[in-house]
Design an enzyme around this catalytic site. Structure first.
Site, short mmCIF file in Angstrom:
data_model
loop_
_atom_site.label_atom_id
_atom_site.label_comp_id
_atom_site.label_asym_id
_atom_site.label_seq_id
_atom_site.Cartn_x
_atom_site.Cartn_y
_atom_site.Cartn_z
N PHE A 4 -44.14 -20.84 -0.12
CA PHE A 4 -43.83 -20.47 1.26
C PHE A 4 -45.05 -19.93 2.00
O PHE A 4 -45.26 -20.25 3.18
CB PHE A 4 -42.68 -19.44 1.29
CG PHE A 4 -42.01 -19.40 2.63
CD1 PHE A 4 -41.51 -20.55 3.21
CD2 PHE A 4 -41.88 -18.21 3.33
CE1 PHE A 4 -40.89 -20.53 4.46
CE2 PHE A 4 -41.26 -18.17 4.58
CZ PHE A 4 -40.76 -19.34 5.14
N ARG A 26 -53.30 -15.19 -5.41
CA ARG A 26 -53.55 -14.39 -6.61
C ARG A 26 -54.31 -15.22 -7.65
O ARG A 26 -55.17 -14.71 -8.36
CB ARG A 26 -52.17 -13.99 -7.15
CG ARG A 26 -52.16 -12.92 -8.16
CD ARG A 26 -50.71 -12.45 -8.30
NE ARG A 26 -50.47 -11.96 -9.63
CZ ARG A 26 -49.99 -12.69 -10.62
NH1 ARG A 26 -49.68 -13.95 -10.42
NH2 ARG A 26 -49.80 -12.16 -11.81
N LYS A 51 -37.57 -12.77 0.37
CA LYS A 51 -36.11 -12.61 0.40
C LYS A 51 -35.63 -12.10 -0.95
O LYS A 51 -35.73 -12.82 -1.93
CB LYS A 51 -35.45 -13.96 0.68
CG LYS A 51 -35.73 -14.53 2.06
CD LYS A 51 -35.20 -15.95 2.18
CE LYS A 51 -35.49 -16.55 3.53
NZ LYS A 51 -35.17 -17.98 3.59
N LYS A 87 -27.81 -14.88 -0.05
CA LYS A 87 -27.60 -16.33 -0.12
C LYS A 87 -28.25 -16.89 -1.38
O LYS A 87 -27.79 -17.91 -1.91
CB LYS A 87 -28.10 -17.01 1.16
CG LYS A 87 -29.60 -16.91 1.46
CD LYS A 87 -30.41 -18.01 0.84
CE LYS A 87 -31.90 -17.75 0.97
NZ LYS A 87 -32.74 -18.68 0.23
N THR A 111 -29.17 -23.24 1.51
CA THR A 111 -29.54 -22.97 0.12
C THR A 111 -28.43 -23.34 -0.85
O THR A 111 -28.69 -23.71 -1.99
CB THR A 111 -29.93 -21.48 -0.03
OG1 THR A 111 -30.70 -21.11 1.09
CG2 THR A 111 -30.74 -21.24 -1.27
N1 LIG Z 1 -40.25 -21.39 -1.10
C1 LIG Z 1 -39.49 -21.36 -0.02
O1 LIG Z 1 -39.00 -22.38 0.48
C2 LIG Z 1 -39.21 -20.04 0.63
C3 LIG Z 1 -38.68 -20.02 1.90
C4 LIG Z 1 -38.43 -18.81 2.54
C5 LIG Z 1 -38.71 -17.63 1.87
N2 LIG Z 1 -39.23 -17.68 0.61
C6 LIG Z 1 -39.52 -16.39 -0.04
O2 LIG Z 1 -40.92 -16.19 -0.10
C7 LIG Z 1 -41.24 -15.39 -1.22
C8 LIG Z 1 -42.34 -16.04 -1.98
O3 LIG Z 1 -41.85 -17.26 -2.49
P1 LIG Z 1 -42.75 -18.56 -2.68
O4 LIG Z 1 -41.82 -19.69 -2.65
O5 LIG Z 1 -43.87 -18.56 -1.73
O6 LIG Z 1 -43.35 -18.31 -4.11
P2 LIG Z 1 -43.46 -19.33 -5.33
O7 LIG Z 1 -42.24 -19.22 -6.15
O8 LIG Z 1 -43.86 -20.66 -4.85
O9 LIG Z 1 -44.66 -18.74 -6.15
C9 LIG Z 1 -44.61 -17.51 -6.78
C10 LIG Z 1 -45.59 -16.63 -6.11
O10 LIG Z 1 -45.52 -15.35 -6.73
C11 LIG Z 1 -46.84 -14.89 -6.94
N3 LIG Z 1 -46.83 -13.90 -8.02
C12 LIG Z 1 -46.47 -14.09 -9.30
N4 LIG Z 1 -46.64 -12.94 -9.98
C13 LIG Z 1 -47.10 -12.03 -9.10
C14 LIG Z 1 -47.45 -10.67 -9.17
N5 LIG Z 1 -47.37 -10.00 -10.30
N6 LIG Z 1 -47.87 -10.04 -8.03
C15 LIG Z 1 -47.96 -10.70 -6.87
N7 LIG Z 1 -47.63 -12.00 -6.73
C16 LIG Z 1 -47.21 -12.65 -7.84
C17 LIG Z 1 -47.61 -16.12 -7.29
O11 LIG Z 1 -49.00 -15.89 -7.13
C18 LIG Z 1 -47.05 -17.06 -6.24
O12 LIG Z 1 -47.71 -16.88 -5.04
C19 LIG Z 1 -39.93 -15.22 -2.00
O13 LIG Z 1 -39.38 -13.98 -1.72
C20 LIG Z 1 -39.05 -16.33 -1.45
O14 LIG Z 1 -37.68 -16.01 -1.52
C21 LIG Z 1 -39.50 -18.85 0.00
O1 LIG Z 2 -35.79 -22.36 -2.86
P1 LIG Z 2 -35.01 -21.12 -2.57
O2 LIG Z 2 -33.67 -21.13 -3.20
O3 LIG Z 2 -35.81 -19.88 -2.88
O4 LIG Z 2 -34.75 -21.10 -1.00
C1 LIG Z 2 -35.83 -21.18 -0.14
C2 LIG Z 2 -35.53 -20.58 1.21
O5 LIG Z 2 -35.15 -19.25 1.09
C3 LIG Z 2 -34.54 -21.33 2.02
O6 LIG Z 2 -34.41 -20.79 3.29
#
Ligand SMILES: NC(=O)c1ccc[n+]([C@@H]2O[C@H](COP(=O)([O-])OP(=O)(O)OC[C@H]3O[C@@H](n4cnc5c(N)ncnc54)[C@H](O)[C@@H]3O)[C@@H](O)[C@H]2O)c1
Ligand SMILES: O=P(O)(O)OC[C@H](O)CO
Length: 672
Positions: free
Chosen positions: A32, A52, A126, A212, A269
């Protein structure tokens, strides 16, 4: 004049407010973070992406792709990755924090010193932290000093990284306590393909985003077993009811639940294999099917809780604890928790949901004052409409923002709109008032109260009809039900300090550039922490909560407190000066002190429970003040042992001061 204007326009706030964001930092190189970085870069913004993992930095800078977390999506050359947080935030006009919730607190501990406090800090994570049950915003508030707080915002809503990465149409919500901060983030993020709605319900948006994920695990599992589309639709609908109960109990708004951060993200989701949470549930279910020939133990091993990136896995434990703590019934979330954290067989858990005792949906007309919220949320909007034809189309009920009020008052018209204060009907569970579309009549509704926090009823405040902030929000019938039949007329404007004072406030749509600059600069939390004797040593979370009181600009001459009249509020001065005066004789006011930024007035009448012994008037061109209702203030400080003693000291000081003032009135001082 010219030089101060020029200086202002060069300040980071002014630049951001104009939407001219040139450089941002995205902290978190996961899927994200990378997608958001690429999106911002597509607007020509320079994005400094902190990752990281060194491999991510190299992949982004070398190949313009994050081959670890967002493989296959080409990234703009304007996205520059770094493994140094200091480098990433250097010169950034907005900072986006996008790391999984379980790591936020630790990350802040290590990196807080690099974070600029004067620019919006936008969290897109989230989840709910397992140990503390805090949302990302609550973690930020707890872990960062007060000066950061007014700039915090969150982004939530249906937004798969992969779809944003390829520029597919997306809509999200940006929520911030300070509407101006949300607006700045909206301006930075919005494109034709990426719509951003602003909101102020931060906690609602965050809880929806966290819940969610848990519900998506249940839906994925249901699909994994092949239970069908009917079952999934039921899980989403009943999941929404669970979401509503928790969000409302925590003080979130119904409009958030029906919006992008709520229903929007839930539907997305819970029904797409692009979701990691949905896929996690799906995998858990399919791995447990006999054709996979796996034993239960093997399945459990296969599903490694600690490595899972699906936030819902850890959040399910937090939700379970939160629901228990707040006595909110959440059977679907409980099932997910039991499977993941208690080793309950997944199919058994889902079947158990079907076997729950059959319930009848209650008719709202049978509800009485005092009945519990849990009963109320079982009612469908259709049923509510049907049962209450007098209420008319729900869209016609206008309300905005909750505020804390004292019981025992009738609703009164203020400043063209209506302010209504809770009428004491002996119900301690809270009430809400809403007016009809013409704002001529009002009626009371029951609502889940934020009483865990302040122990008081709440009401909703309608703003000036002409004010830009008045909007008709459709309340979900499930959470807004009349206490008594029929409407009451709103009495016409009557005199009195409260009404006169509110009428003299300058409403947000009339704030000028100078006022906005003051708003961005004044940090009431720090002022209260540092400047208020009464609050010394009081927990930051409590002061933080207090700082959410109504912030207003009052014109010169506004009488905030009128000698001899009832007063129900405290005022913290953020900007400007106030004079405290007593009547010295017919037509003669004697000024006994002047108050400036950081000082608090109104404590004495609160402590003594009497009418005001002095008047307090704005003497500067205008004053920026935080207005705290006595009831809210007292309830928030309940159980703070040191406060009682300090209250006594203040009382004694004020009594001595009053004696002196009395001598002035009787002219005895001048004779001495
Ligand atoms: N992926 C999506 O579509 C999406 C959409 C909206 C919100 N989010 C939210 O964004 C947040 C990040 O999700 P993502 O999808 O970018 O991550 P990801 O699952 O793709 O990757 C995991 C991330 O966590 C980091 N990480 C792992 N261990 C760590 C530590 N000890 N300290 C700090 N960082 C660490 C990694 O470096 C990496 O950046 C989550 O809360 C997720 O719910 C994701
Ligand atoms: O891939 P998920 O289940 O972490 O969902 C990603 C986003 O939160 C969707 O809005």
């Amino acid at each position: 004049m010219t030089s101060s204007r020029a200086k202002l326009s060069m300040s980071p706030t002014a630049a951001t407010a104009a939407g001219a964001v040139r450089k941002v930092a995205v902290l978190g190189g996961g899927a994200f973070g990378t997608a958001m970085a690429n999106h911002l870069a597509s607007k020509g913004i320079i994005v400094q992406l902190w990752a990281r993992e060194e491999e991510v930095v190299q992949s982004v800078n070398g190949k313009h792709e994050n081959s670890i977390y967002l493989a296959g999506i080409p990234l703009s050359e304007k996205v520059v990755a770094t493994s140094s947080v200091a480098e990433a935030v250097n010169g950034a006009e907005q900072v986006y924090l996008i790391i999984p919730t379980p790591f936020i607190a630790k990350w802040l501990e290590q990196n807080q010193s690099f974070l600029p406090w004067w620019v919006p800090l936008v969290c897109c994570s989230k989840g709910i932290e397992q140990e503390s049950l805090r949302t990302p915003y609550e973690i930020l508030v707890d872990e960062l000093p007060g000066k950061y707080h007014s700039k915090l915002a969150v982004v939530s809503g249906p937004s798969f990284a992969k779809e944003i990465g390829v520029g597919l149409p997306t809509s999200v919500t940006c929520a911030a306590q300070d509407a101006e901060v949300a607006k700045q983030v909206q301006l930075a993020l919005a494109t034709k393909a990426f719509r951003v709605y602003t909101a102020t319900d931060v906690i609602g948006a965050e809880l929806c985003g966290a819940l969610k994920n848990v519900l998506a695990i249940a839906c994925g599992a249901s699909d994994g077993f092949g239970f069908g589309a009917n079952a999934r639709a039921a899980l989403i609908t009943r999941g929404l009811a669970e979401m509503t109960r928790l969000v409302v109990k925590k003080g979130g708004k119904a409009s958030t639940i029906t919006g992008l951060a709520g229903v929007g993200d839930l539907v997305l989701t819970c029904s797409s294999s692009l979701s990691r949470n949905y896929t996690t549930g799906h995998t858990m279910a399919s791995n447990s099917l006999p054709e996979h020939k796996r034993s239960k133990e093997e399945s459990a091993k296969n599903f490694n809780k600690d490595l899972a990136v699906a936030e819902g896995v850890k959040t399910s434990l937090a939700v379970h604890l939160l629901a228990e703590k707040l006595s909110v019934e959440m059977p679907i979330c409980a099932a997910v928790y039991e499977v993941i954290h208690k080793g309950v067989d997944i199919k058994t858990a889902l079947r158990k949901l079907q076997d729950r005792p059959l319930v009848s949906r209650k008719d709202m007309t049978t509800l009485n004052v005092g009945q519990s919220w849990d009963e109320l949320v079982e009612i469908s909007p259709e049923k509510a409409e049907e049962a209450d034809p007098d209420r008319g189309p729900r869209r016609e009920v206008a309300y905005q923002e909750a505020c804390f009020v004292e019981p025992g008052k009738e609703a009164q018209r203020v400043n063209g709109g209506a302010i209504a204060v809770a009428k004491n009907s002996g119900v301690l569970t809270g009430q809400t008032v809403a007016t009809d579309s013409r704002r001529e009549r009002y009626r009371w509704y029951r609502r889940s109260p934020p009483q865990d926090e302040v122990g008081l009823p709440i009401c909703l405040r309608c703003r000036n009809r002409k004010g830009s902030h008045l909007h008709a929000v459709a309340p979900v019938a499930e959470d807004l039900l009349p206490v008594e039949p029929g409407w009451r007329e709103i009495p016409s404007f009557s005199s009195g300090t409260l009404q006169a004072r509110e009428a003299a406030y300058i409403h947000e749509n009339n704030w000028n550039e100078h006022m906005w600059e003051i708003v961005s600069r004044v940090d009431f939390q720090s002022l209260m922490e540092e400047g208020c004797y009464l609050l010394k040593g009081v927990g930051r979370d409590i002061i933080h909560r207090l700082s959410f009181g109504q912030k207003v600009f009052a014109r010169k001459g506004t009488v905030l407190i009128q000698e001899g009249q009832e007063n129900s509020a405290l005022f913290v001065v953020g900007h400007g000066t106030l004079a405290v005066s007593v009547k010295g004789g017919p037509g003669e006011d004697v000024e006994i002190s002047t108050l400036g930024p950081g000082q608090v007035v109104g404590l004495y009448t609160m402590l003594k429970g009497t009418n005001a012994s002095a008047s307090v008037t704005v003497t500067s061109e205008f004053a920026y003040i935080l207005e705290l209702r006595h009831s809210h203030f007292q309830a928030s400080l309940e159980g703070e042992p040191s406060v009682k003693h300090r209250m006594q000291v203040i009382l004694e000081q004020r009594e001595a001061q009053n004696k002196a003032a009395e001598m002035v009135q009787k002219k005895t001082i001048r004779e001495v």
